[in-house]
Design a protein around this motif. Structure first.
Motif, PDB file in Angstrom:
ATOM      1  N   MET A 280       0.869  -1.323   0.031  1.00 50.70           N
ATOM      2  CA  MET A 280      -0.020   0.155   0.039  1.00 50.70           C
ATOM      3  C   MET A 280       0.803   1.234   0.012  1.00 50.70           C
ATOM      4  SD  MET A 280      -2.916  -0.645  -0.679  1.00 50.70           S
ATOM      5  CE  MET A 280      -4.316  -1.962  -0.680  1.00 50.70           C
ATOM      6  N   GLU A 281       1.948   1.085   0.577  1.00 53.44           N
ATOM      7  CA  GLU A 281       2.920   2.325   0.398  1.00 53.44           C
ATOM      8  C   GLU A 281       3.243   2.832  -1.017  1.00 53.44           C
ATOM      9  OE1 GLU A 281       6.068   1.794   3.372  1.00 53.44           O
ATOM     10  OE2 GLU A 281       4.773   1.660   5.039  1.00 53.44           O
TER      11      GLU A 281
ATOM     12  N   VAL B 265      -8.978  -1.115  -7.657  1.00 50.07           N
ATOM     13  CA  VAL B 265      -8.545  -2.312  -8.058  1.00 50.07           C
ATOM     14  C   VAL B 265      -6.929  -2.803  -7.964  1.00 50.07           C
ATOM     15  CG1 VAL B 265      -8.292  -4.073 -10.106  1.00 50.07           C
ATOM     16  CG2 VAL B 265     -10.380  -2.643  -9.855  1.00 50.07           C
ATOM     17  N   LEU B 266      -6.722  -3.608  -6.853  1.00 46.31           N
ATOM     18  CA  LEU B 266      -5.398  -4.102  -6.835  1.00 46.31           C
ATOM     19  C   LEU B 266      -5.122  -5.375  -7.487  1.00 46.31           C
ATOM     20  CD1 LEU B 266      -2.373  -3.834  -5.574  1.00 46.31           C
ATOM     21  CD2 LEU B 266      -3.450  -4.630  -3.428  1.00 46.31           C
ATOM     22  N   ALA B 267      -4.277  -5.624  -8.497  1.00 42.10           N
ATOM     23  CA  ALA B 267      -4.144  -6.621  -9.463  1.00 42.10           C
ATOM     24  C   ALA B 267      -2.840  -7.095  -8.928  1.00 42.10           C
ATOM     25  CB  ALA B 267      -4.107  -6.257 -11.002  1.00 42.10           C
TER      26      ALA B 267
ATOM     27  N   ALA C  51      -7.392  -7.580   4.279  1.00 42.40           N
ATOM     28  CA  ALA C  51      -8.644  -7.754   5.080  1.00 42.40           C
ATOM     29  C   ALA C  51      -8.519  -7.084   6.382  1.00 42.40           C
ATOM     30  CB  ALA C  51      -9.240  -8.875   4.983  1.00 42.40           C
ATOM     31  N   GLU C  52      -7.412  -7.464   7.001  1.00 38.02           N
ATOM     32  CA  GLU C  52      -7.274  -7.078   8.518  1.00 38.02           C
ATOM     33  C   GLU C  52      -6.952  -5.489   8.745  1.00 38.02           C
ATOM     34  OE1 GLU C  52      -4.335  -9.488   9.829  1.00 38.02           O
ATOM     35  OE2 GLU C  52      -5.427 -11.324  10.415  1.00 38.02           O
ATOM     36  N   GLN C  53      -6.530  -4.761   7.521  1.00 40.09           N
ATOM     37  CA  GLN C  53      -6.165  -3.655   7.362  1.00 40.09           C
ATOM     38  C   GLN C  53      -6.987  -2.626   6.732  1.00 40.09           C
ATOM     39  OE1 GLN C  53      -2.015  -3.223   5.936  1.00 40.09           O
ATOM     40  NE2 GLN C  53      -1.411  -5.026   7.241  1.00 40.09           N
ATOM     41  N   GLU C  54      -8.546  -2.993   6.771  1.00 38.71           N
ATOM     42  CA  GLU C  54      -9.490  -2.281   6.049  1.00 38.71           C
ATOM     43  C   GLU C  54      -9.247  -2.235   4.569  1.00 38.71           C
ATOM     44  OE1 GLU C  54     -10.356   1.173   8.247  1.00 38.71           O
ATOM     45  OE2 GLU C  54     -10.947  -0.126   9.966  1.00 38.71           O
ATOM     46  N   GLY C  55      -8.459  -3.008   4.078  1.00 41.89           N
ATOM     47  CA  GLY C  55      -8.365  -3.170   2.623  1.00 41.89           C
ATOM     48  C   GLY C  55      -9.317  -3.905   1.450  1.00 41.89           C
ATOM     49  N   PRO C  56      -9.178  -4.148   0.564  1.00 44.32           N
ATOM     50  CA  PRO C  56     -10.294  -4.742  -0.305  1.00 44.32           C
ATOM     51  C   PRO C  56     -10.919  -6.070   0.547  1.00 44.32           C
ATOM     52  CG  PRO C  56      -8.127  -4.624  -1.599  1.00 44.32           C
ATOM     53  CD  PRO C  56      -7.932  -4.200  -0.127  1.00 44.32           C
TER      54      PRO C  56
ATOM     55  N   ASP D 156       3.451  -1.191 -11.260  1.00 42.74           N
ATOM     56  CA  ASP D 156       3.667  -0.570 -10.002  1.00 42.74           C
ATOM     57  C   ASP D 156       4.550  -1.152  -8.974  1.00 42.74           C
ATOM     58  OD1 ASP D 156       1.550   1.709 -10.335  1.00 42.74           O
ATOM     59  OD2 ASP D 156       0.273   0.072 -10.491  1.00 42.74           O
ATOM     60  N   GLY D 157       4.652  -2.545  -9.139  1.00 43.08           N
ATOM     61  CA  GLY D 157       5.254  -3.237  -8.079  1.00 43.08           C
ATOM     62  C   GLY D 157       5.901  -4.868  -8.948  1.00 43.08           C
ATOM     63  N   ILE D 158       6.788  -5.151  -8.286  1.00 40.61           N
ATOM     64  CA  ILE D 158       7.143  -6.469  -8.534  1.00 40.61           C
ATOM     65  C   ILE D 158       7.480  -7.544  -7.292  1.00 40.61           C
ATOM     66  CG2 ILE D 158       9.094  -7.994  -9.588  1.00 40.61           C
ATOM     67  CD1 ILE D 158       9.751  -5.774 -11.381  1.00 40.61           C
ATOM     68  N   VAL D 159       6.596  -8.556  -7.194  1.00 44.62           N
ATOM     69  CA  VAL D 159       6.749  -9.422  -6.511  1.00 44.62           C
ATOM     70  C   VAL D 159       7.680 -10.539  -6.818  1.00 44.62           C
ATOM     71  CG1 VAL D 159       5.678 -11.096  -4.691  1.00 44.62           C
ATOM     72  CG2 VAL D 159       4.233  -9.017  -5.616  1.00 44.62           C
TER      73      VAL D 159
END
Length: 400
Positions: A18-19, A27-29, A52-57, A389-392
């Motif tokens: 999220m940072e 939408v977080l894909a 879900a625990e951090q009030e996300g999607p 946006d990011g690479i895992v």
């Protein structure tokens, strides 16, 4: 170079994800470069749990049949059926046999138990009722939409009767023959009956939209959303079958394009309801055009992520997953001059890298693309970093 990349790598967790963004995306894909690896499903599950625990999607959508996904959603929200039944009936592509998917469904049901509906987690399939061997018959979606409207609007407004639909649809095996996937002449998608069904599907969807104020007063918003899903699916399937009967060189391009369009429309509908985490192949979620080699040669089309991203702008975020090795698939250590090779030198796994900062670190000298080490694995294209946006990065994927 390795030191610079190390400085922008972080442990993979929801807070770090999220940072990456100035505001929470709609939408977080989360993409994956190959299917069927339990380690990647485990990462997806843990990310969704943390979000879900951090009030996300509150909704997770996966690359599975959108109509079958309703079975899973009913189970996780109300406990309808058993876990075994849901895993058998609620997934396409064989995904119900994956331990990671079973654990996701089990955990969601346990999390939702005793919670009010507004606080429950939701499940959705984002794919159409499509398999590599062909497409489903449009019967289920069409008759479900027609039945919903028949019970709630004036009969004079309906464009046809249920008997007319049944007659035009005929036997389902006319639509589902695997031979039609490679032989357009075996498809019924451009028959007179199919053409009439396309017009009727359009009329039914138009009636649904025109009657929305009345329907919301008669039923719940969730039931209206489900009817819209049936409408999107019926129209998408009839278009897909029409293209299966196409004899032009563009046939496979059109089929891939239509599949991703169906995925994008399902994703956008979910985003209207609230923030969603979607998990699918990188090629379906990337912002750039997708490419695949077929017996007709290479084809190119815009992915579901590219289509949804064009609509949502910064409300669409894409994380691509890249891998180092998959020993049980014969995928060995990546060459050091490739993007995966540079990431393989990082000490932590899994890790998260800001893709745009990585592009800046690399500068004009982009690493070489990694050759596809196995048909089912798609390496990252270094040229796509600026659209990611990011690479895992997962260093080694072990068989479980």
């Amino acid at each position: 170079m390795a030191t610079g990349i190390k400085d922008i790598a972080r442990p993979f967790e929801a807070a770090a994800v999220m940072e990456l963004f100035p505001a929470r995306p709609r939408v977080l894909a989360l993409g994956e470069p190959t299917h069927g690896e339990e380690a990647l499903l485990g990462l997806r599950n843990e990310l969704f749990r943390q979000l879900a625990e951090q009030e996300g999607p509150r909704t997770i959508a996966i690359e599975s049949d959108c109509v079958k996904g309703l079975v899973v959603d009913e189970y996780v929200t109300s406990g309808t059926g058993t876990l075994d039944e849901v895993m058998e009936r609620g997934f396409s592509h064989g995904w119900g046999a994956c331990a990671g998917n079973r654990e996701l469904v089990r955990w969601m049901r346990a999390h939702n138990e005793g919670r009010p509906s507004a606080d429950q987690l939701r499940f959705a399939g984002v794919d159409g009722p499509l398999e590599i061997t062909g497409a489903a018959a449009p019967r289920q979606a069409l008759t479900a939409l027609h039945g919903y409207l028949t019970a709630r609007v004036d009969a004079d407004l309906l464009p046809c009767t249920a008997e007319t639909l049944d007659h035009l649809l005929g036997a389902d095996d006319r639509w589902t023959s695997p031979a039609a996937m490679t032989d357009p002449a075996r498809s019924v998608g451009q028959s007179a009956e199919a053409a009439r069904l396309r017009l009727l599907a359009d009329d039914l969807v138009a009636l649904l939209e025109a009657q929305t104020p009345h329907l919301l007063a008669q039923t719940s918003r969730g039931e209206v959303e489900r009817a819209r899903l049936y409408g999107r699916t019926a129209i998408g399937l009839l278009r897909y079958h029409h293209c299966m009967a196409d004899t032009s060189p563009a046939r496979m391009t059109r089929l891939c394009q239509l599949r991703d369009l169906m995925m994008a429309r399902n994703l956008l509908a979910l985003a209207e309801r609230g923030p969603v985490l979607v998990h699918a192949h990188n090629s379906h979620l990337q912002r750039t055009r997708s490419t695949m080699r077929t017996w007709q040669g290479p084809i190119h089309w815009w992915s579901a992520g590219a289509i949804a991203g064009a609509r949502l702008g910064r409300d669409y975020a894409f994380l691509a997953t890249a891998l180092g090795t998959i020993p049980h698939r014969g995928v060995d250590t990546p060459p050091p001059d490739t993007l995966e090779g540079l990431l393989y030198a990082l000490p932590g796994s899994p890790c998260l890298i800001d893709a745009r900062r990585l592009a800046t670190t690399l500068g004009a000298s982009l690493p070489a693309p990694r050759a596809t080490p196995w048909f089912g694995y798609a390496p990252l294209d270094p040229a796509q970093l600026v659209d990611t946006d990011g690479i895992v990065f997962v260093r080694d994927v072990l068989e479980t």
